[in-house]
Design a protein around this motif. Structure first.
Motif, PDB file in Angstrom:
ATOM      1  N   GLU A  82      -8.223   3.795   1.121  1.00 55.80           N
ATOM      2  CA  GLU A  82      -8.597   3.290   2.362  1.00 55.80           C
ATOM      3  C   GLU A  82      -9.164   1.980   2.300  1.00 55.80           C
ATOM      4  O   GLU A  82     -10.123   1.737   1.394  1.00 55.80           O
ATOM      5  CB  GLU A  82      -9.674   4.190   3.205  1.00 55.80           C
ATOM      6  CG  GLU A  82      -9.408   5.805   2.908  1.00 55.80           C
ATOM      7  CD  GLU A  82     -10.591   6.483   3.309  1.00 55.80           C
ATOM      8  OE1 GLU A  82     -11.838   6.038   3.844  1.00 55.80           O
ATOM      9  OE2 GLU A  82     -10.302   7.913   3.236  1.00 55.80           O
TER      10      GLU A  82
ATOM     11  N   ALA B  55       0.119  -0.324   7.171  1.00 62.46           N
ATOM     12  CA  ALA B  55      -0.611  -0.135   8.386  1.00 62.46           C
ATOM     13  C   ALA B  55      -1.765  -1.181   8.775  1.00 62.46           C
ATOM     14  O   ALA B  55      -1.781  -1.955   7.728  1.00 62.46           O
ATOM     15  CB  ALA B  55      -1.652   1.058   8.306  1.00 62.46           C
ATOM     16  N   THR B  56      -2.099  -1.330   9.921  1.00 59.96           N
ATOM     17  CA  THR B  56      -2.934  -2.484  10.077  1.00 59.96           C
ATOM     18  C   THR B  56      -4.120  -1.992  10.943  1.00 59.96           C
ATOM     19  O   THR B  56      -4.090  -0.862  11.625  1.00 59.96           O
ATOM     20  CB  THR B  56      -2.202  -3.519  11.067  1.00 59.96           C
ATOM     21  OG1 THR B  56      -1.683  -2.919  12.398  1.00 59.96           O
ATOM     22  CG2 THR B  56      -1.195  -4.263  10.464  1.00 59.96           C
ATOM     23  N   ALA B  57      -5.244  -2.757  11.103  1.00 55.12           N
ATOM     24  CA  ALA B  57      -6.394  -2.081  11.871  1.00 55.12           C
ATOM     25  C   ALA B  57      -7.387  -3.451  11.961  1.00 55.12           C
ATOM     26  O   ALA B  57      -6.980  -4.475  11.531  1.00 55.12           O
ATOM     27  CB  ALA B  57      -7.138  -0.997  10.949  1.00 55.12           C
TER      28      ALA B  57
ATOM     29  N   THR C 162      -7.869   2.470   8.075  1.00 49.94           N
ATOM     30  CA  THR C 162      -6.870   3.070   8.434  1.00 49.94           C
ATOM     31  C   THR C 162      -6.658   4.517   7.781  1.00 49.94           C
ATOM     32  O   THR C 162      -7.546   4.764   7.267  1.00 49.94           O
ATOM     33  CB  THR C 162      -5.664   2.335   7.607  1.00 49.94           C
ATOM     34  OG1 THR C 162      -5.561   2.590   6.217  1.00 49.94           O
ATOM     35  CG2 THR C 162      -5.889   0.850   7.894  1.00 49.94           C
TER      36      THR C 162
END
Length: 277
Positions: free
Chosen positions: A108, A195-197, A236
């Motif tokens: 993560e 993924a993006t955050a 994410t």
């Protein structure tokens, strides 16, 4: 063979030894087979005993990890509230590290906070937390649950130190601590974006997460200490670290931290999980 958690009040010392032996033996435990309820207070008592066993082996406490501070992680794992676990010196790795010897690791991206002075809660304002920050770091957490297939209750996860197993410490971010909630993050595997955050995913602001931890520790007669590292929760969903692959996260469009797993390394627990003894 007996249940890991007895039907009466749990034996926290015995459960800590069961968890410790299982991890040392590279074996996963079946959480779904256990019948008795474990309260959150019981879970932290187990965690404390488990940490003591590790410290007795010569390890040192260097900080804390927060779990489930983001909605995406709570949804992924079916956990409704945050928790925390210890970071020990042998968990810390540096950018580009090879992660070997884990059970079934996941990764993560997280904002890491290095403290320049002690903090004690509850009721800390975000400005008070910001004043105590020495560095904001780009990090990857390596989570590695003792529970088979990552199936556990919040209490069982807490007993296991919130799955804390490693942290890859990346570069310091050139950001004002009060604005460290605005950092965009991209997670990739072998340069393919997954993924993006935004760093606000951690409790709305990573420093809110630190304030929450300070309050939780204060309730147990503890406090955050200067020099400790606090990783503030996955931004994410946790992504499996597959053999022969590299997972990396880019923070703010330019600061990258990565970790790889050796080719051919199998996950533990490919057969049936074990029960406590």
């Amino acid at each position: 063979m007996t249940d890991l958690i007895e039907t009466q009040a749990p034996d926290t010392a015995r459960l800590a030894h069961v968890l410790h032996r299982a991890r040392a033996g590279h074996a996963l435990l079946d959480a779904t087979a256990e019948t008795a309820a474990l309260s959150l207070d019981d879970a932290y008592a187990v965690q404390d005993r488990l940490t003591a066993l590790r410290l007795d082996e010569g390890r040192c406490h260097v900080g804390w990890k927060l779990g489930y501070t983001s909605a995406v992680m709570r949804r992924q794992m079916g956990v409704s509230v945050p928790n925390h676990g210890p970071l020990l010196d042998d968990m810390v790795r540096h950018d580009g590290a090879t992660a070997a010897g884990f059970l079934h690791p996941r990764v993560e991206p997280e904002i890491g906070i290095v403290l320049g002075r002690d903090l004690s809660g509850p009721g800390l304002l975000i400005t008070e937390v910001a004043d105590a920050v020495a560095e904001v770091r780009a990090c990857l957490e390596i989570v590695d649950s003792i529970w088979w297939d990552y199936r556990f209750s919040a209490e069982q996860n807490t007993a296991d130190g919130s799955s804390a197993a490693g942290v890859v410490l990346g570069p310091a971010l050139d950001v004002d601590p009060l604005r460290c909630h605005r950092v965009p993050v991209e997670l990739s595997e072998d340069d393919v974006q997954l993924a993006t955050a935004v760093s606000a995913a951690a409790s709305g602001h990573p420093l809110h997460a630190v304030a929450w931890l300070a309050a939780e520790l204060a309730a147990r007669g503890r406090h955050l200490q200067a020099g400790e590292l606090v990783i503030t929760g996955g931004l994410t969903a946790a992504t499996p670290l597959r053999a022969g692959r590299v997972l990396s996260a880019r923070f703010g469009g330019r600061t990258t931290v990565s970790v790889r797993r050796p080719a051919g390394e199998p996950d533990a627990g490919l057969g049936a999980p074990t029960a406590g003894r």
